[in-house]
Scaffold this motif. Structure first.
Motif, PDB file in Angstrom:
ATOM      1  N   GLU A   1     -24.192 -12.984   2.680  1.00 29.06           N
ATOM      2  CA  GLU A   1     -25.260 -13.607   1.913  1.00 29.06           C
ATOM      3  C   GLU A   1     -25.721 -12.632   0.848  1.00 29.06           C
ATOM      4  OE1 GLU A   1     -27.025 -16.343   5.565  1.00 29.06           O
ATOM      5  OE2 GLU A   1     -28.290 -14.788   4.655  1.00 29.06           O
ATOM      6  N   VAL A   2     -25.935 -13.125  -0.346  1.00 27.64           N
ATOM      7  CA  VAL A   2     -26.414 -12.303  -1.447  1.00 27.64           C
ATOM      8  C   VAL A   2     -27.803 -12.798  -1.840  1.00 27.64           C
ATOM      9  CG1 VAL A   2     -25.262 -13.760  -3.174  1.00 27.64           C
ATOM     10  CG2 VAL A   2     -25.886 -11.385  -3.751  1.00 27.64           C
ATOM     11  N   PHE A   3     -28.679 -11.871  -2.172  1.00 29.17           N
ATOM     12  CA  PHE A   3     -30.045 -12.217  -2.539  1.00 29.17           C
ATOM     13  C   PHE A   3     -30.113 -12.459  -4.045  1.00 29.17           C
ATOM     14  CE2 PHE A   3     -34.393 -10.943  -3.803  1.00 29.17           C
ATOM     15  CZ  PHE A   3     -35.117 -11.845  -3.035  1.00 29.17           C
ATOM     16  N   CYS A   4     -30.412 -13.704  -4.414  1.00 22.88           N
ATOM     17  CA  CYS A   4     -30.487 -14.086  -5.825  1.00 22.88           C
ATOM     18  C   CYS A   4     -31.742 -14.925  -6.062  1.00 22.88           C
ATOM     19  CB  CYS A   4     -29.253 -14.900  -6.245  1.00 22.88           C
ATOM     20  SG  CYS A   4     -27.685 -14.048  -6.107  1.00 22.88           S
ATOM     21  N   ASP A   5     -32.573 -14.495  -6.990  1.00 22.58           N
ATOM     22  CA  ASP A   5     -33.740 -15.282  -7.406  1.00 22.58           C
ATOM     23  C   ASP A   5     -34.591 -15.740  -6.229  1.00 22.58           C
ATOM     24  OD1 ASP A   5     -32.944 -15.085 -10.106  1.00 22.58           O
ATOM     25  OD2 ASP A   5     -31.582 -16.776  -9.861  1.00 22.58           O
ATOM     26  N   GLY A   6     -34.843 -14.825  -5.302  1.00 24.51           N
ATOM     27  CA  GLY A   6     -35.741 -15.120  -4.194  1.00 24.51           C
ATOM     28  C   GLY A   6     -35.125 -15.877  -3.039  1.00 24.51           C
ATOM     29  N   LYS A   7     -33.800 -16.027  -3.038  1.00 20.98           N
ATOM     30  CA  LYS A   7     -33.139 -16.796  -1.980  1.00 20.98           C
ATOM     31  C   LYS A   7     -31.904 -16.059  -1.470  1.00 20.98           C
ATOM     32  CE  LYS A   7     -34.518 -21.405  -3.605  1.00 20.98           C
ATOM     33  NZ  LYS A   7     -35.503 -20.911  -4.597  1.00 20.98           N
ATOM     34  N   TRP A   8     -31.636 -16.206  -0.172  1.00 17.25           N
ATOM     35  CA  TRP A   8     -30.390 -15.724   0.418  1.00 17.25           C
ATOM     36  C   TRP A   8     -29.357 -16.858   0.333  1.00 17.25           C
ATOM     37  CZ3 TRP A   8     -29.266 -10.893   1.288  1.00 17.25           C
ATOM     38  CH2 TRP A   8     -30.258  -9.978   1.650  1.00 17.25           C
ATOM     39  N   ILE A   9     -28.268 -16.584  -0.372  1.00 22.16           N
ATOM     40  CA  ILE A   9     -27.235 -17.591  -0.616  1.00 22.16           C
ATOM     41  C   ILE A   9     -25.927 -17.156   0.045  1.00 22.16           C
ATOM     42  CG2 ILE A   9     -25.861 -18.770  -2.385  1.00 22.16           C
ATOM     43  CD1 ILE A   9     -28.267 -18.419  -4.267  1.00 22.16           C
ATOM     44  N   GLY A  10     -25.323 -18.032   0.842  1.00 20.91           N
ATOM     45  CA  GLY A  10     -24.108 -17.706   1.577  1.00 20.91           C
ATOM     46  C   GLY A  10     -22.857 -17.857   0.736  1.00 20.91           C
ATOM     47  N   LEU A  11     -22.015 -16.818   0.762  1.00 19.62           N
ATOM     48  CA  LEU A  11     -20.721 -16.834   0.086  1.00 19.62           C
ATOM     49  C   LEU A  11     -19.651 -16.413   1.093  1.00 19.62           C
ATOM     50  CD1 LEU A  11     -21.653 -15.051  -3.279  1.00 19.62           C
ATOM     51  CD2 LEU A  11     -21.371 -17.504  -2.904  1.00 19.62           C
ATOM     52  N   ASP A  12     -18.571 -17.152   1.165  1.00 15.86           N
ATOM     53  CA  ASP A  12     -17.488 -16.911   2.122  1.00 15.86           C
ATOM     54  C   ASP A  12     -16.270 -16.359   1.373  1.00 15.86           C
ATOM     55  OD1 ASP A  12     -15.428 -16.998   3.951  1.00 15.86           O
ATOM     56  OD2 ASP A  12     -15.887 -19.004   4.694  1.00 15.86           O
ATOM     57  N   PRO A  13     -16.109 -15.031   1.306  1.00 14.75           N
ATOM     58  CA  PRO A  13     -15.006 -14.458   0.523  1.00 14.75           C
ATOM     59  C   PRO A  13     -13.627 -14.735   1.112  1.00 14.75           C
ATOM     60  CG  PRO A  13     -16.122 -12.738   1.752  1.00 14.75           C
ATOM     61  CD  PRO A  13     -16.942 -13.984   1.927  1.00 14.75           C
ATOM     62  N   THR A  14     -13.532 -14.939   2.422  1.00 19.47           N
ATOM     63  CA  THR A  14     -12.233 -15.241   3.027  1.00 19.47           C
ATOM     64  C   THR A  14     -11.678 -16.553   2.488  1.00 19.47           C
ATOM     65  OG1 THR A  14     -12.996 -14.153   5.049  1.00 19.47           O
ATOM     66  CG2 THR A  14     -11.000 -15.489   5.210  1.00 19.47           C
ATOM     67  N   ASN A  15     -12.565 -17.508   2.252  1.00 20.47           N
ATOM     68  CA  ASN A  15     -12.157 -18.826   1.755  1.00 20.47           C
ATOM     69  C   ASN A  15     -12.531 -19.043   0.298  1.00 20.47           C
ATOM     70  OD1 ASN A  15     -11.056 -20.052   4.264  1.00 20.47           O
ATOM     71  ND2 ASN A  15     -13.118 -19.659   5.020  1.00 20.47           N
ATOM     72  N   ASN A  16     -13.092 -18.003  -0.341  1.00 22.80           N
ATOM     73  CA  ASN A  16     -13.397 -18.043  -1.774  1.00 22.80           C
ATOM     74  C   ASN A  16     -14.305 -19.217  -2.129  1.00 22.80           C
ATOM     75  OD1 ASN A  16     -13.180 -16.964  -4.398  1.00 22.80           O
ATOM     76  ND2 ASN A  16     -11.497 -18.361  -4.912  1.00 22.80           N
ATOM     77  N   CYS A  17     -15.407 -19.366  -1.373  1.00 27.79           N
ATOM     78  CA  CYS A  17     -16.286 -20.509  -1.609  1.00 27.79           C
ATOM     79  C   CYS A  17     -17.711 -20.187  -1.185  1.00 27.79           C
ATOM     80  CB  CYS A  17     -15.787 -21.736  -0.851  1.00 27.79           C
ATOM     81  SG  CYS A  17     -15.892 -21.585   0.954  1.00 27.79           S
ATOM     82  N   ARG A  18     -18.635 -21.013  -1.625  1.00 25.63           N
ATOM     83  CA  ARG A  18     -19.974 -20.948  -1.096  1.00 25.63           C
ATOM     84  C   ARG A  18     -19.978 -21.558   0.306  1.00 25.63           C
ATOM     85  NH1 ARG A  18     -24.543 -22.092  -5.674  1.00 25.63           N
ATOM     86  NH2 ARG A  18     -25.823 -21.818  -3.785  1.00 25.63           N
ATOM     87  N   VAL A  19     -20.962 -21.183   1.105  1.00 27.34           N
ATOM     88  CA  VAL A  19     -21.075 -21.728   2.451  1.00 27.34           C
ATOM     89  C   VAL A  19     -21.228 -23.247   2.372  1.00 27.34           C
ATOM     90  CG1 VAL A  19     -22.663 -21.867   4.411  1.00 27.34           C
ATOM     91  CG2 VAL A  19     -21.918 -19.650   3.564  1.00 27.34           C
ATOM     92  N   THR A  20     -20.536 -23.950   3.247  1.00 29.32           N
ATOM     93  CA  THR A  20     -20.494 -25.400   3.220  1.00 29.32           C
ATOM     94  C   THR A  20     -21.189 -25.985   4.445  1.00 29.32           C
ATOM     95  OG1 THR A  20     -18.440 -25.614   4.491  1.00 29.32           O
ATOM     96  CG2 THR A  20     -18.223 -25.185   2.121  1.00 29.32           C
ATOM     97  N   ASP A  21     -21.130 -27.300   4.573  1.00 29.80           N
ATOM     98  CA  ASP A  21     -21.724 -27.944   5.745  1.00 29.80           C
ATOM     99  C   ASP A  21     -20.837 -27.835   6.982  1.00 29.80           C
ATOM    100  OD1 ASP A  21     -19.716 -29.731   5.115  1.00 29.80           O
ATOM    101  OD2 ASP A  21     -21.054 -31.377   4.575  1.00 29.80           O
ATOM    102  N   SER A  22     -19.762 -27.039   6.897  1.00 32.72           N
ATOM    103  CA  SER A  22     -18.916 -26.761   8.060  1.00 32.72           C
ATOM    104  C   SER A  22     -19.196 -25.386   8.662  1.00 32.72           C
ATOM    105  CB  SER A  22     -17.431 -26.853   7.673  1.00 32.72           C
ATOM    106  OG  SER A  22     -17.080 -28.166   7.322  1.00 32.72           O
TER     107      SER A  22
END
Length: 260
Positions: free
Chosen positions: A202-223
């Motif tokens: 998770e990276v902290f951007c503009d006051g929010k923790w946002i999930g990034l999945d580097p293994t799958n090269n995507c943002r965190v999804t509903d899975s």
């Protein structure tokens, strides 16, 4: 939408364990993106245990087994509700300073420092755009390959090898994000179709923790189901413990996540 999860770990010992004290972090957090609806916990052999929360607000099970045993198994299942939100938590800048600095397995060496310098961030304006571009570069330049690294492998060594698993992707990504000046933290969780635990960041951007999945090269999804977070993998490891005896260990893990 709901995700049903089922996680089971069995540890077999070559010689009996006289007694052990364990910590398990395998209960999903409740965040802006997800909420734990129900959970069931089973331990073998039967043991005394209690709930707690660690310093990172990860839900934790503390327990002990005082009689001799040649295997230890825990089975945790349940259901989470997933919300249509693209971040995990709100936070203030003064709350995230500890995630800015090298720590544990995420200490940059010369190789990772050189690689970071080679990443061209020109043309990417927001912190999130820069973080996503760094993720894309890592995905292109690092290869997924089991059995090339160990759970103790540090980010710099994994990068030198050039291949690894989700833990290695997450640790390397954390190093690069922190070199870019972004607070970032390690996440342990579950992912539909994975068959075992998964790791992302998770990276902290503009006051929010946002999930990034580097293994799958995507943002965190509903899975994705988040279990815990920390500065590196050691701070949210699913199973940790101290034992007397045991000899060699064999670990068998199964994990299933289904949309319902």
């Amino acid at each position: 939408m709901y995700l049903q999860f089922d996680y089971q770990m069995q540890i077999q010992y070559s010689i009996p364990v006289e007694k052990c004290y364990y910590t398990i972090k395998c209960i999903p957090k409740t965040t802006r993106r997800q909420k734990l609806i129900e959970t069931k916990i089973e331990m073998y052999p039967q043991s005394k245990w209690s709930y707690g929360v660690d310093g990172w607000k990860n839900k934790t099970i503390y327990g002990s087994i005082q009689e001799a045993h040649d295997s230890f198994e825990f089975h945790i299942s349940g259901k989470t509700e997933i919300y249509p939100v693209d971040y995990e938590e709100d936070a203030r800048l003064w709350q995230v300073g500890m995630y800015c600095y090298p720590y544990g397995k995420c200490i940059p060496g010369e190789l990772l420092r050189q690689y970071f310098v080679s990443i061209d961030l020109k043309g990417y304006e927001t912190p999130l755009e820069k973080a996503v571009h760094i993720m894309h570069c890592l995905y292109q330049d690092f290869s997924y390959a089991p059995c090339q690294t160990e759970v103790t492998t540090e980010a710099e060594e994994a990068w030198r090898i050039g291949k690894g698993v989700c833990q290695d992707y997450a640790h390397i990504f954390l190093v690069l994000l922190r070199l870019a000046g972004f607070p970032a933290r390690y996440v342990c969780g579950l992912l539909a179709g994975e068959g075992a635990s998964h790791a992302w960041t998770e990276v902290f951007c503009d006051g929010k923790w946002i999930g990034l999945d580097p293994t799958n090269n995507c943002r965190v999804t509903d899975s994705h189901i988040k279990l815990g977070d920390g500065r590196d993998a050691s701070e949210c490891a699913i199973n940790r413990g101290v034992l007397i005896g045991g000899g060699n260990q064999r670990q068998i893990v199964t994990a299933v996540v289904n949309k319902i």
